[in-house]
Design an enzyme around this catalytic site. Structure first.
Site, PDB file in Angstrom:
ATOM      1  N   HIS A  82      -7.678   6.043   0.702  1.00 49.84           N
ATOM      2  CA  HIS A  82      -6.407   6.320   0.027  1.00 49.84           C
ATOM      3  C   HIS A  82      -5.864   5.041  -0.583  1.00 49.84           C
ATOM      4  O   HIS A  82      -5.855   3.994   0.060  1.00 49.84           O
ATOM      5  CB  HIS A  82      -5.393   6.895   1.027  1.00 49.84           C
ATOM      6  CG  HIS A  82      -4.113   7.294   0.374  1.00 49.84           C
ATOM      7  ND1 HIS A  82      -3.951   8.516  -0.250  1.00 49.84           N
ATOM      8  CD2 HIS A  82      -2.948   6.633   0.218  1.00 49.84           C
ATOM      9  CE1 HIS A  82      -2.737   8.589  -0.758  1.00 49.84           C
ATOM     10  NE2 HIS A  82      -2.107   7.454  -0.485  1.00 49.84           N
ATOM     11  N   ASP A 161       6.264  16.548   3.551  1.00 49.61           N
ATOM     12  CA  ASP A 161       6.180  15.386   2.657  1.00 49.61           C
ATOM     13  C   ASP A 161       6.443  15.801   1.219  1.00 49.61           C
ATOM     14  O   ASP A 161       7.112  15.086   0.466  1.00 49.61           O
ATOM     15  CB  ASP A 161       4.812  14.698   2.749  1.00 49.61           C
ATOM     16  CG  ASP A 161       4.710  13.575   1.717  1.00 49.61           C
ATOM     17  OD1 ASP A 161       5.535  12.646   1.813  1.00 49.61           O
ATOM     18  OD2 ASP A 161       3.888  13.654   0.804  1.00 49.61           O
ATOM     19  N   ARG A 168      13.061  11.928  -2.394  1.00 47.71           N
ATOM     20  CA  ARG A 168      13.086  10.452  -2.456  1.00 47.71           C
ATOM     21  C   ARG A 168      12.936   9.975  -3.889  1.00 47.71           C
ATOM     22  O   ARG A 168      13.576   9.007  -4.312  1.00 47.71           O
ATOM     23  CB  ARG A 168      11.933   9.873  -1.606  1.00 47.71           C
ATOM     24  CG  ARG A 168      12.198   9.943  -0.109  1.00 47.71           C
ATOM     25  CD  ARG A 168      10.928   9.629   0.655  1.00 47.71           C
ATOM     26  NE  ARG A 168      10.385   8.325   0.344  1.00 47.71           N
ATOM     27  CZ  ARG A 168       9.073   8.027   0.336  1.00 47.71           C
ATOM     28  NH1 ARG A 168       8.172   8.934   0.651  1.00 47.71           N
ATOM     29  NH2 ARG A 168       8.670   6.814   0.053  1.00 47.71           N
ATOM     30  N   SER A 183       4.930   9.206   4.711  1.00 49.75           N
ATOM     31  CA  SER A 183       4.505  10.076   3.614  1.00 49.75           C
ATOM     32  C   SER A 183       2.981  10.044   3.467  1.00 49.75           C
ATOM     33  O   SER A 183       2.310  11.081   3.434  1.00 49.75           O
ATOM     34  CB  SER A 183       5.188   9.612   2.323  1.00 49.75           C
ATOM     35  OG  SER A 183       4.591  10.168   1.192  1.00 49.75           O
ATOM     36  N   LYS A 187      -0.086  12.983   5.429  1.00 50.88           N
ATOM     37  CA  LYS A 187      -1.090  13.724   4.645  1.00 50.88           C
ATOM     38  C   LYS A 187      -2.502  13.359   5.101  1.00 50.88           C
ATOM     39  O   LYS A 187      -3.369  14.220   5.238  1.00 50.88           O
ATOM     40  CB  LYS A 187      -0.939  13.377   3.151  1.00 50.88           C
ATOM     41  CG  LYS A 187       0.298  14.003   2.522  1.00 50.88           C
ATOM     42  CD  LYS A 187       0.486  13.576   1.081  1.00 50.88           C
ATOM     43  CE  LYS A 187       0.995  12.181   0.953  1.00 50.88           C
ATOM     44  NZ  LYS A 187       1.741  11.820  -0.214  1.00 50.88           N
TER      45      LYS A 187
HETATM   46  N1  URA Z   1       2.311   7.559  -2.036  1.00 49.83           N
HETATM   47  C1  URA Z   1       2.718   8.568  -1.240  1.00 49.83           C
HETATM   48  O1  URA Z   1       2.009   9.546  -1.051  1.00 49.83           O
HETATM   49  N2  URA Z   1       3.932   8.470  -0.677  1.00 49.83           N
HETATM   50  C2  URA Z   1       4.752   7.416  -0.856  1.00 49.83           C
HETATM   51  O2  URA Z   1       5.823   7.397  -0.290  1.00 49.83           O
HETATM   52  C3  URA Z   1       4.306   6.372  -1.676  1.00 49.83           C
HETATM   53  C4  URA Z   1       3.076   6.460  -2.258  1.00 49.83           C
END
Ligand code: URA
Length: 435
Positions: A82, A161, A168, A183, A187
């Site tokens: 990621h 999220d 946000r 966040s 995931k």
């Molecule tokens: N990527 C995400 O999935 N969440 C965040 O808060 C910042 C970057």
């Protein structure tokens, strides 16, 4: 429990309990806490912060807000990768096939882009015929057969999220360590892989602008991943300027294919080999990251990684002929060259400005509903450190809407800073955390 009490507690720098955090996540996701109260709590968290335990609880509550993917029918140690978000970051299309070629199964769920950073799912959809939505059974079968499948994240993974991130995004509460950690990691932990390599971006085009902040984010995410039983490693990498030379959906896929052919730009090749080496190591196919890197290099040399890319595209309904014939991608009708008004060296190439220019040219969305021009984007002829003559082309902006391409070109000029002295070269990979 009362939401107002939680807001006041955090506003006054109190520590939220596990029950309070779960109450907020469950009731906000379920719709019984209104946006104005959730916004107030997020802003209180933004200013007062959360400690490690609170961040862990927030991540777990968000992970548990939806389904947890069960990838147990896929053989081997599944490794996820990621990136915290960058400009020109097409590494998934390079490290995925490399890791798969080295025996590490890749069963990945990716997201779409919003704002100035592109999303893997949008990039994949620039491949004619490519399907990013697959039934679970087909997804697993493809990973078992080809070693790799990448799909769009389903709405049932960490729905908390989805809702909290959207709030946000419009309440000035994105750039907070605990909120970013929860966040991303909610995931990742719900996506079912056994191990995770995180590419934490640092610099002008990243959420974390300084090395210190990026390191803190990396450390926190590694601790939370490991606490959840998933071997997690973070690589802190530079995002002062875009990665590679291509920015925009089909342009990035083409650059990724070039890299798999061994003809990619130096920075993207180097970063991909580092990340893939790490994935091969934590996937148990190498004794250390260095050996993993060597195996990754070998898979490029032998063509095994390119072959995995072919199987990956074919498996998901895409036309594998694009690997040899880039004219099969949707073409762009317009292009504008951006030229330098002075001679010297490129001092800076601001990643965020380049991302915005690409978005304005049509490659990205300003709102979730916007359609994307798959052929829109930018090719950077000059990057930081390059010598440049007055009138020389710095970059070319492509797209199918003349006004948008022109707007992108105007914006792009602001990304370049030209000076008289060659700037110092900065390292691309700054630190590894978790090894
Ligand atoms: N990527 C995400 O999935 N969440 C965040 O808060 C910042 C970057």
């Amino acid at each position: 429990m009362n939401m107002n009490d939680l807001i006041v507690k955090k506003r006054d720098n109190g520590i939220l309990s596990k029950e309070e955090i779960r109450y907020f996540v469950e009731h906000y996701t379920g719709g019984s806490i209104p946006d104005y109260q959730a916004s107030a709590l997020l802003m209180a968290i933004y200013f007062q912060g959360m400690n490690e335990e609170e961040t862990y609880e927030l991540t777990s509550a968000m992970r548990d807000s939806g389904d947890i993917a069960d990838l147990s029918s896929i053989k081997g140690t599944k490794v996820d990768k990621h990136s915290t978000g960058g400009v020109g970051d097409k590494t998934t299309f390079i490290v995925g096939p490399i890791a798969a070629a080295c025996g590490v199964p890749i069963a990945k769920m990716s997201g779409r882009g919003l704002g100035f950073t592109g999303g893997t799912v949008d990039k994949m959809e620039s491949i004619p015929g490519f399907r990013t939505t697959l039934e679970e059974k087909e997804f697993m079968e493809l990973v078992n057969k080809n070693g790799i499948s990448v799909i769009g994240q389903t709405g049932s993974i960490a729905p908390a999220d989805k809702k909290i991130y959207a709030l946000r995004d419009v309440t000035g509460t994105v750039e907070n360590l605990s909120l970013i950690t929860s966040s991303i990691m909610s995931k990742k932990l719900a996506s079912g892989s056994d191990a995770i390599v995180l590419d934490v971006k640092c610099g002008d085009g990243a959420f974390m602008e300084t090395l210190e902040e990026a390191e803190k984010l990396g450390r926190l995410m590694v601790e939370i991943g490991n606490a959840d039983g998933k071997k997690t490693v973070a690589v802190i990498t530079d995002m002062e300027q875009p990665l590679g030379r291509a920015v925009g959906n089909s342009l990035e896929v083409i650059e990724a294919i070039d890299t798999l052919k061994g003809k990619g730009p130096e920075d993207i090749t180097k970063l991909s080999l580092t990340l893939a080496g790490m994935m091969i190591f934590i996937g148990g196919k190498a004794e250390d990251p260095e050996q993993g890197r060597k195996l990754a290099e070998e898979s490029l040399r032998s063509g095994a990684a390119l072959e995995k890319m072919r199987l990956f595209i074919k498996g998901q309904g895409g036309d594998p002929a694009i690997i040899e014939d880039y004219s099969l991608f949707l073409p762009s009708t317009y292009s504008v060259e951006v030229k330098s008004s002075t001679s010297g060296f490129v001092q800076k190439l601001l990643a965020k400005q380049v991302g915005l220019a690409s978005q304005h040219a049509g490659a990205g969305r300003a709102t979730k509903e916007d359609a994307i021009d798959m052929a829109a984007g930018i090719y950077l002829s000059k990057k930081t450190g390059a010598p440049v003559q007055e009138g020389e082309v710095l970059a070319t902006v492509y797209g199918n809407n003349k006004e948008k391409v022109q707007a992108g070109a105007r914006q792009l000029l602001a990304a370049y800073e030209i000076g008289q002295k060659a700037p110092e070269k900065k390292s691309l990979v700054k630190k590894v955390i978790g090894i």
